[in-house]
Design a protein around this motif. Structure first.
Motif, PDB file in Angstrom:
ATOM      1  N   LEU A  15       0.814  -1.219   0.000  1.00 47.43           N
ATOM      2  CA  LEU A  15       0.000   0.000   0.000  1.00 47.43           C
ATOM      3  C   LEU A  15       0.848   1.269   0.000  1.00 47.43           C
ATOM      4  O   LEU A  15       0.313   2.370  -0.068  1.00 47.43           O
ATOM      5  CB  LEU A  15      -0.917   0.008   1.231  1.00 47.43           C
ATOM      6  CG  LEU A  15      -1.968  -1.108   1.280  1.00 47.43           C
ATOM      7  CD1 LEU A  15      -2.654  -1.125   2.640  1.00 47.43           C
ATOM      8  CD2 LEU A  15      -2.989  -0.945   0.160  1.00 47.43           C
ATOM      9  N   SER A  16       2.171   1.100   0.063  1.00 41.87           N
ATOM     10  CA  SER A  16       3.061   2.268   0.048  1.00 41.87           C
ATOM     11  C   SER A  16       3.427   2.684  -1.366  1.00 41.87           C
ATOM     12  O   SER A  16       3.922   3.796  -1.577  1.00 41.87           O
ATOM     13  CB  SER A  16       4.340   1.958   0.833  1.00 41.87           C
ATOM     14  OG  SER A  16       5.141   1.007   0.136  1.00 41.87           O
ATOM     15  N   ALA A  17       3.201   1.792  -2.333  1.00 42.81           N
ATOM     16  CA  ALA A  17       3.517   2.088  -3.728  1.00 42.81           C
ATOM     17  C   ALA A  17       2.233   2.453  -4.465  1.00 42.81           C
ATOM     18  O   ALA A  17       1.154   1.942  -4.143  1.00 42.81           O
ATOM     19  CB  ALA A  17       4.184   0.883  -4.391  1.00 42.81           C
ATOM     20  N   HIS A  52      -6.822   3.170  -3.207  1.00 45.89           N
ATOM     21  CA  HIS A  52      -7.850   2.305  -2.635  1.00 45.89           C
ATOM     22  C   HIS A  52      -8.786   3.146  -1.779  1.00 45.89           C
ATOM     23  O   HIS A  52      -8.336   4.061  -1.072  1.00 45.89           O
ATOM     24  CB  HIS A  52      -7.215   1.213  -1.780  1.00 45.89           C
ATOM     25  CG  HIS A  52      -6.404   0.230  -2.575  1.00 45.89           C
ATOM     26  ND1 HIS A  52      -5.064   0.391  -2.798  1.00 45.89           N
ATOM     27  CD2 HIS A  52      -6.761  -0.915  -3.206  1.00 45.89           C
ATOM     28  CE1 HIS A  52      -4.616  -0.618  -3.526  1.00 45.89           C
ATOM     29  NE2 HIS A  52      -5.632  -1.417  -3.796  1.00 45.89           N
ATOM     30  N   ILE A  53     -10.064   2.857  -1.833  1.00 50.66           N
ATOM     31  CA  ILE A  53     -11.031   3.713  -1.127  1.00 50.66           C
ATOM     32  C   ILE A  53     -11.937   2.943  -0.172  1.00 50.66           C
ATOM     33  O   ILE A  53     -12.855   3.525   0.400  1.00 50.66           O
ATOM     34  CB  ILE A  53     -11.909   4.492  -2.130  1.00 50.66           C
ATOM     35  CG1 ILE A  53     -12.608   3.544  -3.108  1.00 50.66           C
ATOM     36  CG2 ILE A  53     -11.065   5.510  -2.877  1.00 50.66           C
ATOM     37  CD1 ILE A  53     -13.633   4.234  -3.992  1.00 50.66           C
ATOM     38  N   ALA A 108     -10.791  -4.235  -3.903  1.00 45.67           N
ATOM     39  CA  ALA A 108     -11.136  -4.161  -5.321  1.00 45.67           C
ATOM     40  C   ALA A 108     -11.681  -2.786  -5.698  1.00 45.67           C
ATOM     41  O   ALA A 108     -11.850  -2.499  -6.890  1.00 45.67           O
ATOM     42  CB  ALA A 108     -12.155  -5.247  -5.681  1.00 45.67           C
ATOM     43  N   LYS A 109     -11.975  -1.950  -4.710  1.00 46.67           N
ATOM     44  CA  LYS A 109     -12.505  -0.620  -4.988  1.00 46.67           C
ATOM     45  C   LYS A 109     -11.368   0.403  -5.006  1.00 46.67           C
ATOM     46  O   LYS A 109     -10.605   0.512  -4.049  1.00 46.67           O
ATOM     47  CB  LYS A 109     -13.545  -0.222  -3.931  1.00 46.67           C
ATOM     48  CG  LYS A 109     -14.848  -1.005  -4.023  1.00 46.67           C
ATOM     49  CD  LYS A 109     -15.867  -0.453  -3.045  1.00 46.67           C
ATOM     50  CE  LYS A 109     -17.209  -1.180  -3.166  1.00 46.67           C
ATOM     51  NZ  LYS A 109     -18.227  -0.620  -2.241  1.00 46.67           N
ATOM     52  N   SER A 110     -11.283   1.143  -6.094  1.00 50.93           N
ATOM     53  CA  SER A 110     -10.252   2.166  -6.202  1.00 50.93           C
ATOM     54  C   SER A 110     -10.734   3.272  -7.125  1.00 50.93           C
ATOM     55  O   SER A 110     -11.715   3.111  -7.854  1.00 50.93           O
ATOM     56  CB  SER A 110      -8.943   1.571  -6.748  1.00 50.93           C
ATOM     57  OG  SER A 110      -9.076   1.280  -8.129  1.00 50.93           O
ATOM     58  N   ILE A 111     -10.026   4.383  -7.074  1.00 48.76           N
ATOM     59  CA  ILE A 111     -10.303   5.497  -7.984  1.00 48.76           C
ATOM     60  C   ILE A 111      -8.977   6.036  -8.503  1.00 48.76           C
ATOM     61  O   ILE A 111      -7.919   5.817  -7.905  1.00 48.76           O
ATOM     62  CB  ILE A 111     -11.081   6.647  -7.304  1.00 48.76           C
ATOM     63  CG1 ILE A 111     -10.249   7.241  -6.152  1.00 48.76           C
ATOM     64  CG2 ILE A 111     -12.447   6.190  -6.829  1.00 48.76           C
ATOM     65  CD1 ILE A 111     -10.778   8.555  -5.647  1.00 48.76           C
ATOM     66  N   GLY A 112      -9.048   6.766  -9.607  1.00 52.16           N
ATOM     67  CA  GLY A 112      -7.889   7.498 -10.088  1.00 52.16           C
ATOM     68  C   GLY A 112      -7.939   8.917  -9.547  1.00 52.16           C
ATOM     69  O   GLY A 112      -8.838   9.690  -9.877  1.00 52.16           O
ATOM     70  N   VAL A 120      -7.072   4.388   1.499  1.00 51.08           N
ATOM     71  CA  VAL A 120      -6.219   3.419   2.195  1.00 51.08           C
ATOM     72  C   VAL A 120      -4.840   3.435   1.548  1.00 51.08           C
ATOM     73  O   VAL A 120      -4.700   3.151   0.353  1.00 51.08           O
ATOM     74  CB  VAL A 120      -6.803   1.995   2.117  1.00 51.08           C
ATOM     75  CG1 VAL A 120      -5.941   1.017   2.911  1.00 51.08           C
ATOM     76  CG2 VAL A 120      -8.239   1.984   2.616  1.00 51.08           C
ATOM     77  N   TYR A 121      -3.821   3.785   2.327  1.00 49.99           N
ATOM     78  CA  TYR A 121      -2.452   3.813   1.815  1.00 49.99           C
ATOM     79  C   TYR A 121      -1.503   3.767   3.008  1.00 49.99           C
ATOM     80  O   TYR A 121      -1.910   3.920   4.161  1.00 49.99           O
ATOM     81  CB  TYR A 121      -2.195   5.083   0.975  1.00 49.99           C
ATOM     82  CG  TYR A 121      -2.343   6.362   1.761  1.00 49.99           C
ATOM     83  CD1 TYR A 121      -1.263   6.928   2.443  1.00 49.99           C
ATOM     84  CD2 TYR A 121      -3.585   7.009   1.860  1.00 49.99           C
ATOM     85  CE1 TYR A 121      -1.415   8.088   3.189  1.00 49.99           C
ATOM     86  CE2 TYR A 121      -3.738   8.170   2.596  1.00 49.99           C
ATOM     87  CZ  TYR A 121      -2.651   8.696   3.260  1.00 49.99           C
ATOM     88  OH  TYR A 121      -2.801   9.842   3.997  1.00 49.99           O
ATOM     89  N   ARG A 122      -0.234   3.573   2.735  1.00 48.80           N
ATOM     90  CA  ARG A 122       0.813   3.694   3.735  1.00 48.80           C
ATOM     91  C   ARG A 122       1.879   4.635   3.192  1.00 48.80           C
ATOM     92  O   ARG A 122       2.172   4.619   2.001  1.00 48.80           O
ATOM     93  CB  ARG A 122       1.455   2.338   4.065  1.00 48.80           C
ATOM     94  CG  ARG A 122       0.515   1.360   4.759  1.00 48.80           C
ATOM     95  CD  ARG A 122       0.132   1.824   6.141  1.00 48.80           C
ATOM     96  NE  ARG A 122      -0.639   0.821   6.857  1.00 48.80           N
ATOM     97  CZ  ARG A 122      -1.953   0.660   6.752  1.00 48.80           C
ATOM     98  NH1 ARG A 122      -2.646   1.448   5.930  1.00 48.80           N
ATOM     99  NH2 ARG A 122      -2.576  -0.273   7.426  1.00 48.80           N
TER     100      ARG A 122
END
Length: 244
Positions: free
Chosen positions: A7-9, A61-62, A68-72, A112-114
């Motif tokens: 999730l950091s990349a 990621h949202i 599986a849910k994401s946005i640009g 959601v990220y690191r």
């Protein structure tokens, strides 16, 4: 369970208006409450290849319960005609690293990220041995887990003396199989269990930012294989590029 390192990349796409130009890799970096996307400078702007995007999109990621849910998430590269990313210079010329700040208020509240922090950078008294095992986390040729929107990882080893600027440039070498699209990927080293204090759930040291493959001008393209070596710019440049 998703490993925090993945999730950091971030997958980075460059655009000229609505036209997709390239795929690349990036990482999140946090300092003093500010959040940045880090990638290679040539992803933002590259005169030799006539690559002049006006915005990038970072896939986010949202939903923490559904990867599986994401946005640009779109980030403009110019404001009033001036580039708003930061890049570095040293005595050898341009450094192929760029950062751009993300407006936290514009992020989806469930993103959601690191993010790496200054605590994830190697200090001057922290030795890294030649041949150390490293990972390059990115999106080679844009390839990734398209269902869960996750990067893939390539194994690498440290191929030049860490802390010594290879041929006077601000990078070190890795020995790994890489491809286009990996530009901007984090190059990391696992931290032993006893030394993970202060790193949260991201027990990795950020050594560098992958830039490109290194070739030899004298190589015979028919007789000699490519060296398989890569340039990774030292990550401590982030402390300069993220100053207030």
């Amino acid at each position: 369970m998703i490993e925090p390192l993945l999730l950091s990349a971030a997958r980075v796409c460059t655009f000229e208006r609505q036209r997709l130009l390239t795929n690349a890799s990036g990482l999140f970096f946090e300092r003093d409450g500010r959040l940045f996307v880090v990638t290679s400078r040539h992803v933002m702007y590259d005169k030799p290849s006539k690559h002049f995007p006006d915005r990038i999109e970072v896939e986010l990621h949202i939903d923490p319960d559904n990867m599986a849910k994401s946005i640009g998430f779109s980030i403009p590269l110019y404001r009033n005609g001036k580039g708003i990313w930061r890049q570095g210079l040293d005595t050898s010329g341009e450094i192929d690293v760029a950062v751009i700040e993300i407006e936290r208020s514009a992020l989806p509240p469930t993103a959601v990220y690191r993010a790496f922090t200054p605590q994830h950078l190697i200090g001057p008294n922290d030795p890294v041995e030649i041949g150390s095992s490293l990972l390059v986390v990115g999106f080679p040729l844009g390839f990734h887990d398209t269902l869960h929107h996750m990067p893939v990882v390539r194994h690498a080893v440290l191929a030049s003396s860490f802390g010594l600027r290879f041929q006077g440039e601000g990078y070190f070498l890795t020995d790994a199989r890489t491809h286009r699209g990996t530009s901007g990927a984090p190059v990391v080293m696992r931290v032993p269990g006893n030394d993970q204090k202060g790193l949260g759930d991201l027990p990795w040291m950020l050594l560098g930012i992958h830039s490109s493959r290194l070739d030899v001008g004298t190589r015979d393209l028919k007789l000699d294989e490519a060296l398989g070596l890569n340039c990774a710019w030292y990550a401590d440049i982030l402390m300069t590029l993220t100053k207030q």
